[in-house]
Design an enzyme around this catalytic site. Structure first.
Site, PDB file in Angstrom:
ATOM      1  N   ILE B  86       0.839  -1.193   0.000  1.00  0.00           N
ATOM      2  CA  ILE B  86       0.000   0.000   0.000  1.00  0.00           C
ATOM      3  C   ILE B  86       0.876   1.246   0.000  1.00  0.00           C
ATOM      4  CG2 ILE B  86      -1.820   1.230   1.231  1.00  0.00           C
ATOM      5  CD1 ILE B  86      -2.230  -1.555   2.741  1.00  0.00           C
ATOM      6  N   CYS B  87       0.544   2.190  -0.884  1.00  0.00           N
ATOM      7  CA  CYS B  87       1.266   3.471  -0.907  1.00  0.00           C
ATOM      8  C   CYS B  87       0.480   4.472  -0.075  1.00  0.00           C
ATOM      9  CB  CYS B  87       1.425   3.971  -2.340  1.00  0.00           C
ATOM     10  SG  CYS B  87       2.411   5.446  -2.438  1.00  0.00           S
ATOM     11  N   LEU B  88       0.885   4.633   1.161  1.00  0.00           N
ATOM     12  CA  LEU B  88       0.163   5.536   2.057  1.00  0.00           C
ATOM     13  C   LEU B  88       1.213   6.222   2.923  1.00  0.00           C
ATOM     14  CD1 LEU B  88      -2.703   6.355   2.949  1.00  0.00           C
ATOM     15  CD2 LEU B  88      -2.661   4.471   4.576  1.00  0.00           C
TER      16      LEU B  88
END
Lengths: 476, 151
Positions: B86-88
């Protein structure tokens, strides 16, 4: 009137003690130094149950005065006759200042209020300040509706080598004499830590810039701290105030572990975020292991509030003394390396050396003079060579080296073949700062771990990270 | 193994006692730092109706280091790659020890409602999301139906 009665009571008490308990001098449990305003020091043994009047009677004859002619000054205050020594939190080998009271400090108007001369005598500063006052900064006027307790100061003691409670002490900013009385109490940390905040009167006759205290001319107080937990080793035995550590009067829970601990660290951010000391240690040690401290231009190698608040860097880096000795040594090593690199210097590339070397601009040949003796090129960090740097490692042997080199140092200065191979196989240099970087897993998107560089680069292209890298070989 | 920090115990208790609507997080029986997570696809998003499995791990340095979170269920989303990563920002450089498992999972749920194709992790998905949003949403719905509704 009360005062007179008190004096009388004291007198009776004194007489009684003289007659009936005079032989009890063996209980003299405090070894104290008395310093005079003429530069003499005498050593006396006192009983901590005695009051200041008793002290004057003992001290005055030794100085050739009457007891009434002497004032006793300690921690920024003239001590009143009826105060007992035990109320003053005197440690062994503390220094009291005895001055003749012929030249009295006059009534001084400050901030439109007049301090009565009678009020100048009191307990020492450390005993009268309230903890709640030191909770807020000067601009933070939120009232703290709590029962006030005696102030607690926390210090790093270089003698005990740990966090200790501390005692606030005062001296003249100019002559550093402790025979100094403050005209007003410090109300917050700014008053204590910054220069020229609190005016006072210096009783030292030898003070080069002694001011009268009249016509707006006065000396300024310089505050310092002593460790409460070991016997004073003299006037130079000081401790560093760790002023972000506070007694948890508000019972704030730690933002990391959620527990309500005491004492706590209050970060210098607007919100005053709080962590317990254990979580602070963990925070520092995680950031240290990732080499993610920041080189602040004024404060040095430091950290900000863990929630990332702006302008929240820790100014007093002695707070990192809460780390273990091994971690603090690593902190100092990283800090030094970072400072050397930021100043345009280089670190000796010899494995196991790493000596920081500051070099003149334009100089290409660097010798690790105080370290391993290795002589190398500033640009490519390989053995020194004449001409342009070569990427071909076979050409960098120092065959062309015709300088006077100590043979034993030269023997130590060989680029170890195994390390060379290991570093060559395992690492690639950051394209921006050339820090050798090892990739131990994850994707090809590299972020230089050197704080301040943080260059985003591609492990495969060895250039800046781009969308093309993402598209073609992100996870190869 | 070292004792479980009180913070993790307290967070786990609260997750059980007051679960976040649409999110369940249950610690593994053999490892209290490993959580089996199910996030329901938010309403009015292409993921509506789906149940997405994730795994969440609290590293040794938690809460000073961020939890490691990954989608197990396949999902068509510009900020989640084919391995479920996840790109967070709050899982990376914007992590703060004041955040919790609860807030992390809420942020992930919010990411499903509001994909951000300008900060992509899955590049082909992000590209389509930008040039042809309706087709991308159609794909996302199809993947949700195919992989997240298998019960």
């Amino acid at each position: 009137m009360n005062y007179v009665i008190l004096c009388f009571k004291n007198f009776i008490h004194r007489m009684l003690s003289l007659f009936s308990f005079g032989s009890k001098s063996v209980t003299n449990d405090l070894d104290i130094f008395i310093k005079t305003n003429t530069g003499n020091t005498i050593s006396v043994s006192l009983d901590s149950s005695w009051d200041i009047r008793n002290v004057k009677e003992i001290v005055a004859p030794k100085l050739g005065f009457q007891p009434d002619e002497v004032k006793i000054i300690f921690a920024g205050k003239e001590l009143k006759d009826n105060i007992t020594l035990s109320e003053c939190d005197l440690g062994q080998r503390s220094v009291l200042h005895a001055v003749t009271s012929k030249k009295k400090a006059k009534v001084i108007p400050i901030h439109d209020t007049v301090i009565e001369e009678e009020d100048l005598g009191s307990k020492p500063l450390n005993e009268t300040l309230q903890d709640a006052d030191f909770y807020n900064s000067r601009d933070d006027k939120v009232p703290l509706d709590l029962s006030k307790g005696k102030v607690n100061f926390y210090v790093y003691c270089p003698t005990c080598k740990s966090l200790k409670s501390g005692k606030l002490r005062v001296r003249c900013e100019t002559c550093r004499s402790g025979a100094f009385t403050v005209y007003e109490d410090p109300q917050n940390w700014d008053d204590v830590l910054k220069h020229k905040q609190i005016p006072g009167y210096c009783e030292n006759d030898l003070c080069p810039s002694k001011k009268s205290g009249r016509n707006g001319e006065f000396n300024f107080a310089a505050f310092f701290f002593k460790c409460s937990e070991h016997t004073s080793l003299g006037e130079e035995d000081e401790a560093v105030p760790l002023y972000l550590i506070k007694t948890n009067l508000r019972e704030v829970s730690c933002l990391a572990c959620g527990d309500i601990c005491n004492p706590v660290i209050v970060f210098p951010c607007k919100d005053g975020h709080v962590t317990c000391l254990d979580c602070f240690r963990q925070y520092c040690s995680v950031r240290l292991s990732e080499r993610q401290f920041w080189q602040h231009p004024d404060y040095g190698y430091t950290l900000a509030c863990p929630t990332g608040c702006p302008d929240s860097f820790i100014e007093e880096v002695h707070h990192f003394r809460l780390l273990s000795d091994a971690q603090y040594a690593q902190y100092q090593k990283f800090a030094t390396e970072e400072f050397v690199l930021r100043s345009g210097g280089v670190l000796c590339p010899q494995p196991g050396c790493g000596m920081g070397i500051l070099i003149d601009e334009g100089c290409k040949k660097v010798a690790c003079v105080n370290g391993c003796g290795y002589v190398f090129c500033r640009d490519c960090l390989q053995g020194y060579h004449i001409g342009a740097c070569s990427s071909n490692e076979e050409n960098i042997d120092s065959a062309s080296c015709s300088y006077n080199v100590d043979p034993s140092k030269a023997a130590n200065a060989r680029w170890d073949e195994a390390s060379k191979v290991a570093i060559k196989v395992l690492t690639k240099p950051c394209p921006k700062c050339r820090t050798p970087t090892e990739r131990d897993g994850g994707c090809m998107h590299m972020v230089c771990t050197r704080a301040g560089c943080e260059f985003h680069w591609c492990w495969i292209c060895q250039g800046p990270w781009t969308r093309e890298c993402m598209a073609s070989h992100w996870f190869d | 193994m070292a004792a479980l920090p009180r913070r993790i115990i307290k967070e786990t208790q609260r997750l059980m006692q007051e679960p976040v609507p649409g999110i369940s997080a249950i610690p593994d029986e053999s490892n209290a730092r490993y959580f089996h997570v199910i996030v329901t696809g938010p309403e009015d998003s292409p993921f509506e109706g789906g149940l997405f499995k994730l795994e969440l791990f609290l590293p040794e340095d938690y809460p000073m280091s961020a939890p490691k979170v990954r989608f197990i269920t396949k999902i068509y989303h510009p900020n989640i790659d084919r391995l479920g990563r996840i790109c967070l920002d709050i899982l990376k450089d914007k992590w703060s020890p004041a955040l919790q498992i609860r807030t992390v999972l809420l942020s992930i749920q919010a990411l499903l409602s509001a994909p951000n194709p300008d900060d992509p992790l899955a590049n082909d998905v992000a590209e389509l999301w930008k040039v042809n949003e309706s087709e991308a949403i159609r794909n996302a719905k199809e993947w949700t139906r195919r992989y997240a509704m298998d019960t």
